[in-house]
Write a protein that holds these residues in place. Structure first.
Motif, PDB file in Angstrom:
ATOM      1  N   UNK A   1      39.347  51.329  55.671  1.00  0.00           N
ATOM      2  CA  UNK A   1      39.147  50.196  56.575  1.00  0.00           C
ATOM      3  C   UNK A   1      38.607  48.987  55.809  1.00  0.00           C
ATOM      4  N   UNK A   2      37.720  49.232  54.827  1.00  0.00           N
ATOM      5  CA  UNK A   2      37.222  48.128  54.001  1.00  0.00           C
ATOM      6  C   UNK A   2      38.390  47.409  53.315  1.00  0.00           C
ATOM      7  N   UNK A   3      39.311  48.202  52.756  1.00  0.00           N
ATOM      8  CA  UNK A   3      40.454  47.619  52.057  1.00  0.00           C
ATOM      9  C   UNK A   3      41.314  46.795  53.014  1.00  0.00           C
ATOM     10  N   UNK A   4      41.561  47.327  54.196  1.00  0.00           N
ATOM     11  CA  UNK A   4      42.367  46.596  55.176  1.00  0.00           C
ATOM     12  C   UNK A   4      41.622  45.368  55.698  1.00  0.00           C
ATOM     13  N   UNK A   5      40.300  45.435  55.755  1.00  0.00           N
ATOM     14  CA  UNK A   5      39.513  44.267  56.150  1.00  0.00           C
ATOM     15  C   UNK A   5      39.697  43.143  55.135  1.00  0.00           C
ATOM     16  N   UNK A   6      39.719  43.488  53.848  1.00  0.00           N
ATOM     17  CA  UNK A   6      39.942  42.476  52.813  1.00  0.00           C
ATOM     18  C   UNK A   6      41.325  41.844  52.972  1.00  0.00           C
ATOM     19  N   UNK A   7      42.329  42.668  53.257  1.00  0.00           N
ATOM     20  CA  UNK A   7      43.684  42.151  53.455  1.00  0.00           C
ATOM     21  C   UNK A   7      43.736  41.268  54.704  1.00  0.00           C
ATOM     22  N   UNK A   8      43.070  41.714  55.770  1.00  0.00           N
ATOM     23  CA  UNK A   8      42.998  40.931  57.007  1.00  0.00           C
ATOM     24  C   UNK A   8      42.398  39.544  56.732  1.00  0.00           C
ATOM     25  N   UNK A   9      41.306  39.513  55.961  1.00  0.00           N
ATOM     26  CA  UNK A   9      40.644  38.245  55.653  1.00  0.00           C
ATOM     27  C   UNK A   9      41.538  37.336  54.814  1.00  0.00           C
ATOM     28  N   UNK A  10      42.208  37.891  53.813  1.00  0.00           N
ATOM     29  CA  UNK A  10      43.073  37.060  52.956  1.00  0.00           C
ATOM     30  C   UNK A  10      44.259  36.512  53.747  1.00  0.00           C
TER      31      UNK A  10
ATOM     32  N   UNK B   1      46.209  33.090  48.642  1.00  0.00           N
ATOM     33  CA  UNK B   1      45.210  33.976  48.036  1.00  0.00           C
ATOM     34  C   UNK B   1      45.794  35.383  47.936  1.00  0.00           C
ATOM     35  N   UNK B   2      45.830  35.915  46.740  1.00  0.00           N
ATOM     36  CA  UNK B   2      46.334  37.276  46.521  1.00  0.00           C
ATOM     37  C   UNK B   2      45.196  38.243  46.262  1.00  0.00           C
ATOM     38  N   UNK B   3      45.519  39.530  46.165  1.00  0.00           N
ATOM     39  CA  UNK B   3      44.486  40.552  45.962  1.00  0.00           C
ATOM     40  C   UNK B   3      45.017  41.717  45.142  1.00  0.00           C
ATOM     41  N   UNK B   4      44.119  42.354  44.432  1.00  0.00           N
ATOM     42  CA  UNK B   4      44.378  43.590  43.688  1.00  0.00           C
ATOM     43  C   UNK B   4      43.259  44.561  44.068  1.00  0.00           C
ATOM     44  N   UNK B   5      43.603  45.637  44.773  1.00  0.00           N
ATOM     45  CA  UNK B   5      42.597  46.586  45.271  1.00  0.00           C
ATOM     46  C   UNK B   5      42.709  47.900  44.501  1.00  0.00           C
ATOM     47  N   UNK B   6      41.596  48.293  43.883  1.00  0.00           N
ATOM     48  CA  UNK B   6      41.559  49.525  43.090  1.00  0.00           C
ATOM     49  C   UNK B   6      40.733  50.599  43.786  1.00  0.00           C
ATOM     50  N   UNK B   7      41.035  51.849  43.436  1.00  0.00           N
ATOM     51  CA  UNK B   7      40.358  53.010  43.998  1.00  0.00           C
ATOM     52  C   UNK B   7      39.447  53.614  42.927  1.00  0.00           C
TER      53      UNK B   7
ATOM     54  N   UNK C   1      48.871  42.235  46.316  1.00  0.00           N
ATOM     55  CA  UNK C   1      49.762  41.159  46.753  1.00  0.00           C
ATOM     56  C   UNK C   1      49.475  39.962  45.861  1.00  0.00           C
ATOM     57  N   UNK C   2      50.473  39.473  45.148  1.00  0.00           N
ATOM     58  CA  UNK C   2      50.289  38.357  44.224  1.00  0.00           C
ATOM     59  C   UNK C   2      50.161  37.046  44.990  1.00  0.00           C
ATOM     60  N   UNK C   3      49.239  36.203  44.531  1.00  0.00           N
ATOM     61  CA  UNK C   3      49.053  34.896  45.133  1.00  0.00           C
ATOM     62  C   UNK C   3      48.897  33.825  44.078  1.00  0.00           C
ATOM     63  N   UNK C   4      48.712  32.594  44.513  1.00  0.00           N
ATOM     64  CA  UNK C   4      48.444  31.515  43.562  1.00  0.00           C
ATOM     65  C   UNK C   4      47.112  31.755  42.844  1.00  0.00           C
ATOM     66  N   UNK C   5      46.150  32.262  43.592  1.00  0.00           N
ATOM     67  CA  UNK C   5      44.855  32.679  43.039  1.00  0.00           C
ATOM     68  C   UNK C   5      44.614  34.105  43.514  1.00  0.00           C
ATOM     69  N   UNK C   6      44.136  34.959  42.613  1.00  0.00           N
ATOM     70  CA  UNK C   6      43.944  36.365  42.965  1.00  0.00           C
ATOM     71  C   UNK C   6      42.474  36.758  42.913  1.00  0.00           C
ATOM     72  N   UNK C   7      42.081  37.614  43.848  1.00  0.00           N
ATOM     73  CA  UNK C   7      40.751  38.225  43.808  1.00  0.00           C
ATOM     74  C   UNK C   7      40.935  39.731  43.661  1.00  0.00           C
TER      75      UNK C   7
END
Length: 574
Positions: free
Chosen positions: A78-87, A102-108, A37-43
């Motif tokens: 669940x870890x990935x969804x926890x990160x999304x929940x926090x953002x 705040x955006x995020x890029x989650x890799x496998x 999910x793109x944001x102004x700042x990405x993690x």
């Protein structure tokens, strides 16, 4: 014109055509995020959403197809969804990073060190298929990376992105080796280092007087480093290690069987298992059919609160296990968020569809097998698995605090620049600045945990000592029986409730604490004696047995065996 000349001209034409194209194109497969999910700042984030990559043999006569992964890991999802929940929680906050998304890029990483490194590089460079002259001068795609779960993948990521000053915050990598700031200057973690856990396990073994133990470990950075530290600390406490064996999840059955035979032949009744959960499960599957002696298991944090192991009835021989676990946490609103994940909300995301199919054992595609067809009307709130389990959140909460550590650091950068310039313009972010602020960040999370990092990038070590006790449904339950907290004064760091412990045989008192083997050896041939041989094994039951008392017992045994007509005595004392 010869064939060689023709081939050379064709090659030159191809090179010239490439040179005439603007910029450079990526020859390999682009590394794409599984969730974003793109944001102004990405993690960024790297999790092992699948348990393994599907190995393919490339014939080298065509372009390789992209790597695919198999066996979805619900805990990591669940870890990935926890990160999304926090953002999303941060983005809805008016106090933390207001007016900034705040955006995020989650890799496998698929439990692969190679793919973890590839993911780290993608989070630095992005995934453009065509590179322009300005590509190398652009800032990194993300300001910080959360992950990985395993120590070896985290070592790979930290080694790759560290030279570019990109912070890496792990929620589950515990290897003490990662505290080395010369090798991993940008690595931090929200979970304690095994430096503390290994020493705490040695103290635990010493406390119960177990001086003769066996040891098994994962054959990776986590197991090798953790066990080496334990053995070093144990030997200082006078504890003897009868055997130390290692294995890995991909080992052949013969290797598992070899280690099992070592354990069966052993005289040690206590086994310390510094093993990753993913390595222990296949090992236990091989062990279950064996007629194993009753062993007192002492486990590391990776598996000591594993529901999938504890709820498997064929693993009931683990009853009485003891080990240090990460403390429990509670997050309001998380369960509602988790059960609202649905494929219809991400129609083009194959990972979410796979998650749905795994959770309900169904398929969105018609097939010839007996798998039921997914309708989309299935209800996650009726499912009990590693994904929906939110009663403890021992590790998942560390993902949450990692995201909040980054967000608080970003927020502090903005506030400091505002105070210096008296302007409300957007702050100038770069990973090095984020890293410096992360080192100094200090806040209290909604879980109640006080979050900060020491000079090595580690948090304060606080563990809960858990004991595996039989429940009413005959599965094993985790019961807290003590606390180990390094933030407390030295004499108050280890608190233990002896009366609540249930041991492997079900008793509530510690036994088999120190085993001394006394073996009588017959005298030389020629002399008459009443018995050909005699052996005695004595067990001392008191926790704090003085050496003088043990010596007295041995002398008594000496007298008994001597009076039986034997001349020589062999005494093995650990």
């Amino acid at each position: 014109m010869s064939q060689k000349t023709t081939l050379l001209l064709l090659l030159l034409a191809l090179v010239c055509a490439r040179m005439s194209e603007p910029g450079c194109s990526n020859l390999g497969q682009p590394a794409l995020p599984s969730l974003f999910s793109e944001g102004d700042i990405n993690i960024g984030a790297v999790f092992s959403l699948h348990r393994e990559e599907q190995v393919k043999i490339h014939p080298f006569n065509s372009k390789p197809i992209p790597t695919s992964c198999i066996r979805l890991n619900l805990h990591e999802f669940q870890f990935a969804q926890m990160l999304i929940f926090a953002t999303e929680e941060i983005n809805n906050s008016t106090d933390l990073l207001p007016n900034i998304t705040l955006g995020y890029q989650i890799y496998d990483a698929c439990s692969s060190v190679t793919l973890a490194i590839r993911s780290g590089m993608a989070l630095m460079n992005g995934y453009e298929e065509t590179l322009a002259e300005t590509s190398c001068s652009k800032p990194p795609l993300v300001q910080a990376i959360v992950g990985e779960s395993g120590s070896s993948p985290s070592i790979g990521i930290a080694s790759t992105v560290g030279p570019f000053n990109i912070p890496v915050i792990s929620h589950f990598s515990t290897c003490a080796c990662l505290s080395d700031k010369k090798k991993y200057p940008t690595f931090l973690r929200t979970i304690p280092s095994d430096y503390y856990q290994s020493r705490a396990l040695a103290q635990l073994v010493k406390l119960f007087g177990w001086t003769w133990v066996g040891a098994i470990r994962s054959r990776n950075d986590y197991g090798n480093s953790g066990m080496a530290t334990f053995i070093e600390a144990a030997q200082k406490h006078g504890i003897c290690i009868e055997y130390s064996e290692s294995f890995f999840r991909t080992d052949p059955r013969e290797e598992f069987q070899r280690v099992i035979e070592v354990m069966k032949r052993s005289t040690a009744k206590v086994v310390v298992a510094f093993v990753a959960q993913g390595d222990l499960i296949p090992f236990l599957n091989e062990m279950a059919p064996h007629n194993m002696p009753e062993l007192q298991w002492v486990g590391s944090e990776s598996w000591i609160t594993s529901r999938s192991i504890a709820e498997t009835k064929q693993f009931n021989f683990l009853k009485g296990a003891l080990g240090f676990a990460i403390t429990k946490a509670k997050l309001d609103g998380l369960w509602d968020f988790l059960v609202n994940v649905h494929p219809s909300k991400s129609p083009n995301n194959s990972l979410v569809k796979e998650f749905w199919e795994t959770s309900f054992q169904c398929s969105f595609e018609k097939s010839q097998n007996t798998t039921a067809l997914c309708t989309g009307s299935e209800n996650l709130s009726t499912v009990q698995n590693q994904y929906t389990a939110v009663s403890e959140l021992r590790i998942s909460s560390k993902v949450y605090t990692a995201v909040y550590a980054i967000a608080n650091s970003l927020h502090n950068i903005i506030e400091d620049e505002k105070s210096l310039t008296n302007k409300s313009s957007r702050a100038d972010f770069n990973p090095l600045k984020v890293l410096e602020y992360l080192k100094k960040v200090r806040f209290t999370a909604k879980t109640g945990e006080k979050v900060y990092f020491d000079a090595k990038g580690d948090p304060a070590a606080r563990y809960e000592l858990v004991n595996w006790q039989p429940g009413e449904d005959k599965t094993l339950q985790f019961r807290p029986v003590g606390v180990y907290d390094t933030s407390l004064p030295t004499n108050h760091q280890f608190i233990l409730n002896h009366e609540q412990i249930v041991w492997v045989r079900g008793q509530t008192e510690e036994k088999s604490l120190c085993q001394c083997a006394v073996t009588a050896v017959p005298q030389a041939p020629g002399r008459q004696h009443r018995k050909e041989g005699l052996s005695a094994v004595m067990t001392v039951y008191h926790v704090q047995m003085e050496r003088s008392v043990i010596l007295q017992i041995l002398m008594t045994a000496f007298h008994v065996i001597w009076s039986s007509g034997l001349m020589k005595i062999k005494i093995d004392v650990c």
